[in-house]
Scaffold this motif. Structure first.
Motif, PDB file in Angstrom:
ATOM      1  N   LEU A 150       0.823  -1.207   0.000  1.00 49.32           N
ATOM      2  CA  LEU A 150       0.000   0.000   0.000  1.00 49.32           C
ATOM      3  C   LEU A 150       0.859   1.260   0.000  1.00 49.32           C
ATOM      4  O   LEU A 150       0.541   2.243  -0.677  1.00 49.32           O
ATOM      5  CB  LEU A 150      -0.944  -0.006   1.206  1.00 49.32           C
ATOM      6  CG  LEU A 150      -2.151  -0.935   1.086  1.00 49.32           C
ATOM      7  CD1 LEU A 150      -2.757  -1.223   2.460  1.00 49.32           C
ATOM      8  CD2 LEU A 150      -3.202  -0.349   0.157  1.00 49.32           C
ATOM      9  N   ALA A 151       1.949   1.235   0.771  1.00 50.40           N
ATOM     10  CA  ALA A 151       2.848   2.398   0.825  1.00 50.40           C
ATOM     11  C   ALA A 151       3.492   2.651  -0.541  1.00 50.40           C
ATOM     12  O   ALA A 151       3.629   3.801  -0.976  1.00 50.40           O
ATOM     13  CB  ALA A 151       3.921   2.183   1.888  1.00 50.40           C
ATOM     14  N   GLU A 154       0.792   4.035  -2.819  1.00 48.38           N
ATOM     15  CA  GLU A 154       0.487   5.403  -2.400  1.00 48.38           C
ATOM     16  C   GLU A 154       1.570   6.371  -2.889  1.00 48.38           C
ATOM     17  O   GLU A 154       1.270   7.485  -3.336  1.00 48.38           O
ATOM     18  CB  GLU A 154       0.378   5.468  -0.874  1.00 48.38           C
ATOM     19  CG  GLU A 154      -0.022   6.819  -0.316  1.00 48.38           C
ATOM     20  CD  GLU A 154      -1.499   7.141  -0.493  1.00 48.38           C
ATOM     21  OE1 GLU A 154      -1.892   8.284  -0.195  1.00 48.38           O
ATOM     22  OE2 GLU A 154      -2.262   6.249  -0.916  1.00 48.38           O
ATOM     23  N   LYS A 155       2.827   5.938  -2.830  1.00 47.22           N
ATOM     24  CA  LYS A 155       3.932   6.777  -3.293  1.00 47.22           C
ATOM     25  C   LYS A 155       3.783   7.083  -4.780  1.00 47.22           C
ATOM     26  O   LYS A 155       3.967   8.228  -5.208  1.00 47.22           O
ATOM     27  CB  LYS A 155       5.252   6.057  -3.028  1.00 47.22           C
ATOM     28  CG  LYS A 155       6.490   6.853  -3.438  1.00 47.22           C
ATOM     29  CD  LYS A 155       7.751   6.065  -3.106  1.00 47.22           C
ATOM     30  CE  LYS A 155       8.990   6.836  -3.544  1.00 47.22           C
ATOM     31  NZ  LYS A 155      10.244   6.068  -3.237  1.00 47.22           N
ATOM     32  N   SER A 158       0.706   9.404  -5.292  1.00 46.08           N
ATOM     33  CA  SER A 158       0.935  10.757  -4.768  1.00 46.08           C
ATOM     34  C   SER A 158       1.869  11.570  -5.656  1.00 46.08           C
ATOM     35  O   SER A 158       1.913  12.802  -5.551  1.00 46.08           O
ATOM     36  CB  SER A 158       1.493  10.688  -3.350  1.00 46.08           C
ATOM     37  OG  SER A 158       0.576  10.059  -2.483  1.00 46.08           O
ATOM     38  N   ASN A 181      -9.383  -2.345  -2.627  1.00 46.13           N
ATOM     39  CA  ASN A 181      -9.738  -1.671  -1.376  1.00 46.13           C
ATOM     40  C   ASN A 181     -10.961  -2.336  -0.752  1.00 46.13           C
ATOM     41  O   ASN A 181     -11.032  -2.533   0.471  1.00 46.13           O
ATOM     42  CB  ASN A 181     -10.021  -0.192  -1.618  1.00 46.13           C
ATOM     43  CG  ASN A 181     -10.343   0.546  -0.334  1.00 46.13           C
ATOM     44  OD1 ASN A 181      -9.459   0.854   0.459  1.00 46.13           O
ATOM     45  ND2 ASN A 181     -11.619   0.820  -0.092  1.00 46.13           N
ATOM     46  N   SER A 197      -6.405   0.412   4.800  1.00 38.01           N
ATOM     47  CA  SER A 197      -6.188   1.374   3.716  1.00 38.01           C
ATOM     48  C   SER A 197      -6.407   2.826   4.151  1.00 38.01           C
ATOM     49  O   SER A 197      -6.062   3.748   3.415  1.00 38.01           O
ATOM     50  CB  SER A 197      -7.088   1.060   2.522  1.00 38.01           C
ATOM     51  OG  SER A 197      -8.434   1.363   2.796  1.00 38.01           O
ATOM     52  N   TYR A 200      -3.654   5.372   3.890  1.00 39.91           N
ATOM     53  CA  TYR A 200      -3.150   5.694   2.554  1.00 39.91           C
ATOM     54  C   TYR A 200      -4.233   6.490   1.815  1.00 39.91           C
ATOM     55  O   TYR A 200      -5.042   5.927   1.066  1.00 39.91           O
ATOM     56  CB  TYR A 200      -2.764   4.409   1.821  1.00 39.91           C
ATOM     57  CG  TYR A 200      -1.851   3.555   2.677  1.00 39.91           C
ATOM     58  CD1 TYR A 200      -0.477   3.801   2.724  1.00 39.91           C
ATOM     59  CD2 TYR A 200      -2.368   2.548   3.503  1.00 39.91           C
ATOM     60  CE1 TYR A 200       0.361   3.064   3.546  1.00 39.91           C
ATOM     61  CE2 TYR A 200      -1.542   1.803   4.331  1.00 39.91           C
ATOM     62  CZ  TYR A 200      -0.178   2.069   4.355  1.00 39.91           C
ATOM     63  OH  TYR A 200       0.644   1.342   5.189  1.00 39.91           O
ATOM     64  N   LYS A 202      -4.578   8.706  -0.703  1.00 42.58           N
ATOM     65  CA  LYS A 202      -4.806   8.767  -2.160  1.00 42.58           C
ATOM     66  C   LYS A 202      -5.417   7.455  -2.656  1.00 42.58           C
ATOM     67  O   LYS A 202      -6.351   7.455  -3.460  1.00 42.58           O
ATOM     68  CB  LYS A 202      -3.492   9.056  -2.883  1.00 42.58           C
ATOM     69  CG  LYS A 202      -3.648   9.349  -4.385  1.00 42.58           C
ATOM     70  CD  LYS A 202      -4.217  10.727  -4.644  1.00 42.58           C
ATOM     71  CE  LYS A 202      -4.383  11.017  -6.143  1.00 42.58           C
ATOM     72  NZ  LYS A 202      -3.142  11.439  -6.805  1.00 42.58           N
ATOM     73  N   PHE A 203      -4.907   6.353  -2.167  1.00 41.83           N
ATOM     74  CA  PHE A 203      -5.433   5.033  -2.534  1.00 41.83           C
ATOM     75  C   PHE A 203      -6.903   4.925  -2.149  1.00 41.83           C
ATOM     76  O   PHE A 203      -7.767   4.607  -2.979  1.00 41.83           O
ATOM     77  CB  PHE A 203      -4.613   3.946  -1.828  1.00 41.83           C
ATOM     78  CG  PHE A 203      -5.074   2.534  -2.089  1.00 41.83           C
ATOM     79  CD1 PHE A 203      -4.568   1.823  -3.163  1.00 41.83           C
ATOM     80  CD2 PHE A 203      -5.992   1.919  -1.247  1.00 41.83           C
ATOM     81  CE1 PHE A 203      -4.972   0.510  -3.403  1.00 41.83           C
ATOM     82  CE2 PHE A 203      -6.415   0.609  -1.483  1.00 41.83           C
ATOM     83  CZ  PHE A 203      -5.900  -0.093  -2.560  1.00 41.83           C
ATOM     84  N   GLN A 204      -7.210   5.217  -0.880  1.00 45.38           N
ATOM     85  CA  GLN A 204      -8.595   5.106  -0.423  1.00 45.38           C
ATOM     86  C   GLN A 204      -9.477   6.173  -1.065  1.00 45.38           C
ATOM     87  O   GLN A 204     -10.655   5.925  -1.357  1.00 45.38           O
ATOM     88  CB  GLN A 204      -8.666   5.221   1.103  1.00 45.38           C
ATOM     89  CG  GLN A 204     -10.034   4.815   1.651  1.00 45.38           C
ATOM     90  CD  GLN A 204     -10.115   4.964   3.153  1.00 45.38           C
ATOM     91  OE1 GLN A 204     -10.121   6.082   3.668  1.00 45.38           O
ATOM     92  NE2 GLN A 204     -10.179   3.840   3.857  1.00 45.38           N
TER      93      GLN A 204
END
Length: 231
Positions: A150-151, A154-155, A158, A181, A197, A200, A202-204
């Motif tokens: 997830l990180a 997300e990176k 973002s 998700n 999630s 994170y 942006k993901f969610q």
């Protein structure tokens, strides 16, 4: 003759895609898994398809019809295809949810491949029959593997100022984010924190945007699907 659809210029160009006469998706009778992104993508494009579902107990019967003995499969005008990524990209092209410019396609494919790793990581724990071992595997997923995945996603997300994963319009990458998700946040995976999630945004956030799209809501209502974002 087939009907041509034009991909929007905002997706990076134009392309003409021949619309098939008949599409059938064959997958387990569940609102999730590898078949769901294809269903949702076609629904987003307003493309009619037959949604054939079978029970887990019928797997052996259906397996003989699958090219690689696995599901989902997609039948297009009588020809049967397999492999989730290939079929999802085809659906994306039909539904104008796949970029036409090469770099944008690579960006979209990159995110789709990243989200496929949820299947690869969680799948073995679903198939594990030893309950103790399963929970040990889930604990490792919950504390290490899934947060790292997830990180990383997300990176990448973002780094883009856009509303969605690959621009300002939803693509198959966003559909994949939505589906994954839902899977990890629904509470059906024992040992996986349902709020994982939430760390994170942006993901969610993308998942929440997709959930609010009218055609997604329409499909969810039609199939009795309960979103994790439902109030």
């Amino acid at each position: 003759p087939g009907i041509s659809t034009e991909a929007s210029a905002a997706m990076g160009g134009t392309q003409s895609v021949e619309m098939p006469g008949k599409i059938k998706i064959v997958y387990f009778d569940m609102n999730g898994g590898r078949g769901q992104p294809m269903r949702l993508t076609l629904a987003m494009g307003g493309i009619p398809f037959e949604d054939e579902r079978f029970k887990f107990a019928q797997f052996a019967e259906y397996k003989e019809k699958a090219p690689l003995g696995a599901f989902p499969t997609m039948e297009v005008d009588g020809k049967i295809f397999c492999q989730t990524g290939a079929m999802l990209r085809y659906c994306g092209k039909l539904a104008n949810m796949y970029p036409t410019e090469a770099i944008a396609q690579m960006k979209c494919d990159m995110m789709v491949d990243c989200t496929m790793e949820f299947y690869e990581n969680i799948g073995p724990t679903v198939r594990e029959k030893d309950e103790k071992k399963k929970m040990e595997m889930r604990a490792a997923l919950n504390s290490e593997k899934l947060p790292q995945l997830l990180a990383n996603i997300e990176k990448c997300l973002s780094a883009e100022p856009s509303e969605y994963a690959c621009g300002d319009k939803p693509t198959i990458a966003d559909i994949m984010i939505y589906c994954q998700n839902q899977w990890i946040s629904s509470g059906i995976l024992d040992g996986i924190d349902a709020d994982l999630s939430s760390k994170y945004p942006k993901f969610q956030g993308i998942a929440r945007k997709v959930d609010g799209l009218p055609k997604i809501k329409e499909w969810n209502d039609k199939t009795g699907f309960k979103s994790v974002f439902a109030e």
